[in-house]
Enzyme design. Structure first.
Site, PDB file in Angstrom:
ATOM      1  N   CYS A   1       1.023  -1.406   0.088  1.00 24.09           N
ATOM      2  CA  CYS A   1       0.092   0.037   0.070  1.00 24.09           C
ATOM      3  C   CYS A   1       1.030   1.310  -0.054  1.00 24.09           C
ATOM      4  CB  CYS A   1      -0.993  -0.024   1.150  1.00 24.09           C
ATOM      5  SG  CYS A   1      -2.018  -1.427   1.201  1.00 24.09           S
TER       6      CYS A   1
HETATM    7  C1  UGA Z   1      -1.275   0.687   5.422  1.00 22.84           C
HETATM    8  C2  UGA Z   1      -1.867   1.778   6.183  1.00 22.84           C
HETATM    9  O1  UGA Z   1      -0.946   1.725   7.396  1.00 22.84           O
HETATM   10  C3  UGA Z   1      -3.024   1.476   6.198  1.00 22.84           C
HETATM   11  O2  UGA Z   1      -3.899   2.313   7.309  1.00 22.84           O
HETATM   12  C4  UGA Z   1      -3.775   1.261   5.100  1.00 22.84           C
HETATM   13  O3  UGA Z   1      -5.278   1.095   5.269  1.00 22.84           O
HETATM   14  C5  UGA Z   1      -3.197   0.279   4.053  1.00 22.84           C
HETATM   15  O4  UGA Z   1      -1.724   0.638   3.989  1.00 22.84           O
HETATM   16  C6  UGA Z   1      -3.845   0.304   2.904  1.00 22.84           C
HETATM   17  O5  UGA Z   1      -3.769   1.281   2.191  1.00 22.84           O
HETATM   18  O6  UGA Z   1      -4.271  -0.769   2.444  1.00 22.84           O
HETATM   19  P1  UGA Z   1      -0.229  -1.769   5.684  1.00 22.84           P
HETATM   20  O7  UGA Z   1       0.341  -1.755   4.029  1.00 22.84           O
HETATM   21  O8  UGA Z   1      -0.774  -2.967   6.136  1.00 22.84           O
HETATM   22  O9  UGA Z   1      -1.037  -0.411   5.962  1.00 22.84           O
HETATM   23  O10 UGA Z   1       1.282  -1.543   6.415  1.00 22.84           O
HETATM   24  P2  UGA Z   1       1.708  -0.507   7.539  1.00 22.84           P
HETATM   25  O11 UGA Z   1       1.547  -1.048   9.122  1.00 22.84           O
HETATM   26  O12 UGA Z   1       1.401   0.764   7.333  1.00 22.84           O
HETATM   27  O13 UGA Z   1       3.351  -0.647   7.226  1.00 22.84           O
HETATM   28  C7  UGA Z   1       4.029  -0.306   6.251  1.00 22.84           C
HETATM   29  C8  UGA Z   1       5.345  -0.387   6.076  1.00 22.84           C
HETATM   30  O14 UGA Z   1       5.897   0.773   6.924  1.00 22.84           O
HETATM   31  C9  UGA Z   1       6.033  -1.701   6.642  1.00 22.84           C
HETATM   32  O15 UGA Z   1       7.104  -1.843   5.664  1.00 22.84           O
HETATM   33  C10 UGA Z   1       6.392  -1.170   8.018  1.00 22.84           C
HETATM   34  O16 UGA Z   1       7.441  -2.038   8.656  1.00 22.84           O
HETATM   35  C11 UGA Z   1       6.920   0.286   7.811  1.00 22.84           C
HETATM   36  N1  UGA Z   1       7.123   1.093   9.224  1.00 22.84           N
HETATM   37  C12 UGA Z   1       5.820   1.216   9.796  1.00 22.84           C
HETATM   38  C13 UGA Z   1       8.072   1.448   9.446  1.00 22.84           C
HETATM   39  O17 UGA Z   1       9.210   1.350   9.118  1.00 22.84           O
HETATM   40  N2  UGA Z   1       8.129   2.102  10.813  1.00 22.84           N
HETATM   41  C14 UGA Z   1       6.826   2.461  11.261  1.00 22.84           C
HETATM   42  O18 UGA Z   1       6.962   3.376  12.412  1.00 22.84           O
HETATM   43  C15 UGA Z   1       5.641   1.961  10.716  1.00 22.84           C
END
Ligand code: UGA
Length: 436
Positions: free
Chosen positions: A267
């Site tokens: 996403c």
């Molecule tokens: C993301 C959004 O958080 C959701 O709200 C949204 O609905 C979704 O995309 C979507 O558009 O369908 P998601 O893809 O499940 O959700 O993943 P995240 O939890 O956002 O993490 C994304 C990436 O960021 C991961 O690689 C994670 O490791 C990284 N991340 C996240 C960090 O490196 N640091 C952080 O503090 C948070």
């Protein structure tokens, strides 16, 4: 109330399961017959905590899973949750949503129901009004807001928290024209989620809210990653203490300030590119968004530089990667930074061993025989010359001197600062921690 959910990826499946578990009559529809039959048998092709259980409850109640679109005919509400993948230019690809809404239009033509169609798929502003609504009107022979309702209803659930987020969303966004359908939708959601803010707006704003949300999250991550790179060059500085403290300021907030190898998944990277593409087409140079993406695409260089400093030459060195899923508690490796890192290390002719509690099978589909797959952390570390912690699975907290004793060189690169407080008999580098 009969509800259809079209497209059974993890969003569609989570929504159908939760609605059915709350006693709604739900039909979950997907064109893939094999997928439908697997879901009916409870055999999910993806790992999502709590989904299997909620699905089982749903199937025992009123959830039907089928590839037969005509079941939509009796539905009062239709949620469209098909994917909008990325084109090579970074735009979104609308063929699946066009196909799904064409079929929906054809079916509601013959139906006596006046359903509300909720567009949950992520689409750029203008798509509901200019692409989807005309298809539905043409194929159904009915007028929007008279013969059927159409509402843009973006989804904010996170993988690995899909069921909890579906049950307890932070907000509901309803975009479209003020009409009896909008009133009905508002009533439905306020009953489903009492006390959750419901934002009613037009199509385009609702569509943009989704991109604003994801791009802001990506911005927070790139901000902390850039800061962590500065911290790393500053002896004694610890990025986590900084993140924790600035996060106490309510204007900043503590979430999404966890520095690491960059954001991945299906996403954030895709939505960033789509928004940048959309901005460019609109004549706006999205300098901040470009910088966010640029920082993200360069973050792996930090890790490779440290690995090269430790191992001198990566050629023929045995490197262990802990975690290939794009984040913990999922088996999803789409756009995972870990997969990208492995590709880069293989280009440098390193020998790779990986470990992941859930994502080994998916990783095998990409690398086959090119790398080794370990089923325990101890096996993954055996004879390794460098271990890189990429994904913060809880299991990796247990890493200690005993587990690393069979490494042939004890080099640790900790991208998630999992071991920062441990006394380890190893050369230890952590992203975001300035070495004294
Ligand atoms: C993301 C959004 O958080 C959701 O709200 C949204 O609905 C979704 O995309 C979507 O558009 O369908 P998601 O893809 O499940 O959700 O993943 P995240 O939890 O956002 O993490 C994304 C990436 O960021 C991961 O690689 C994670 O490791 C990284 N991340 C996240 C960090 O490196 N640091 C952080 O503090 C948070």
């Amino acid at each position: 109330m009969n509800i259809a959910v079209v497209g059974l990826g993890f969003v569609g499946l989570s929504i159908s399961s939760v609605l059915a578990s709350k006693n709604y009559n739900v039909v979950g529809i997907d064109i893939d017959n094999q997928k439908c039959s697997d879901i009916r048998n409870g055999a999910l092709s993806l790992f999502e905590p709590d989904l299997e259980n909620t699905l089982r409850i749903g199937l025992k109640k009123k959830l039907t899973i089928s590839n037969n679109f005509s079941l939509i005919k009796n539905c009062d509400m239709i949620f469209v949750t098909v994917g909008t993948p990325q084109t090579p230019l970074g735009a979104i690809e609308l063929s699946m949503i066009k196909k799904a809404t064409t079929t929906i239009g054809q079916i509601i033509r013959k139906s006596k129901k006046n359903p509300i169609i909720f567009i949950k798929s992520t689409v750029v502003p203008g798509t509901a009004q200019n692409v989807i609504l005309p298809i539905l009107e043409k194929k159904s022979g009915k007028k929007a807001n008279r013969g059927f309702g159409i509402i843009s209803n973006p989804e904010f659930l996170q993988e690995s928290n899909a069921i909890r987020d579906t049950k307890y969303p932070h907000a509901i966004v309803l975009g479209g024209k003020q009409s009896k359908y909008m009133k009905k939708a508002k009533m439905f959601f306020s009953k489903m989620h009492p006390n959750v803010p419901i934002v009613i707006t037009n199509f385009e704003t609702a569509e943009m809210i989704k991109y604003a949300n994801n791009s802001f999250l990506a911005t927070k991550i790139s901000f902390i990653n850039q800061l962590s790179n500065i911290c790393q060059k500053t002896p004694g500085v610890n990025v986590d203490d900084i993140a924790r403290t600035i996060g106490l300021d309510p204007r900043i907030g503590k979430l999404f300030l966890n520095a690491g190898p960059g954001y991945g998944g299906s996403c954030l990277p895709k939505d960033m590119k789509a928004l940048i593409n959309f901005a460019n087409i609109s004549g706006i140079n999205p300098t901040l968004l470009n910088a966010v993406e640029d920082i993200n695409s360069k973050q792996l260089e930090q890790i490779i530089t440290i690995a090269k400093q430790q191992l001198i030459d990566l050629k023929s060195k045995r490197i262990t990667i802990l975690g290939t899923a794009f984040k913990p508690n999922t088996d999803d490796i789409r756009d995972s930074k870990s997969i990208e890192l492995i590709k880069k290390l293989l280009k440098n002719k390193a020998n790779i061993t990986i470990h992941d509690p859930k994502a080994i099978e998916n990783t095998k589909k990409i690398f086959g025989e090119k790398i080794l797959y370990a089923t325990s952390i101890a096996d993954a570390l055996n004879k390794s010359q460098c271990v890189i912690i990429m994904t913060h699975w809880k299991q990796y907290d247990t890493l200690n001197n005993n587990l690393i004793k069979h490494m042939s060189e004890k080099n640790i690169i900790d991208c998630r600062r999992v071991l920062v407080k441990k006394e380890l008999d190893a050369k230890y580098y952590a992203i975001g921690i300035g070495k004294n």
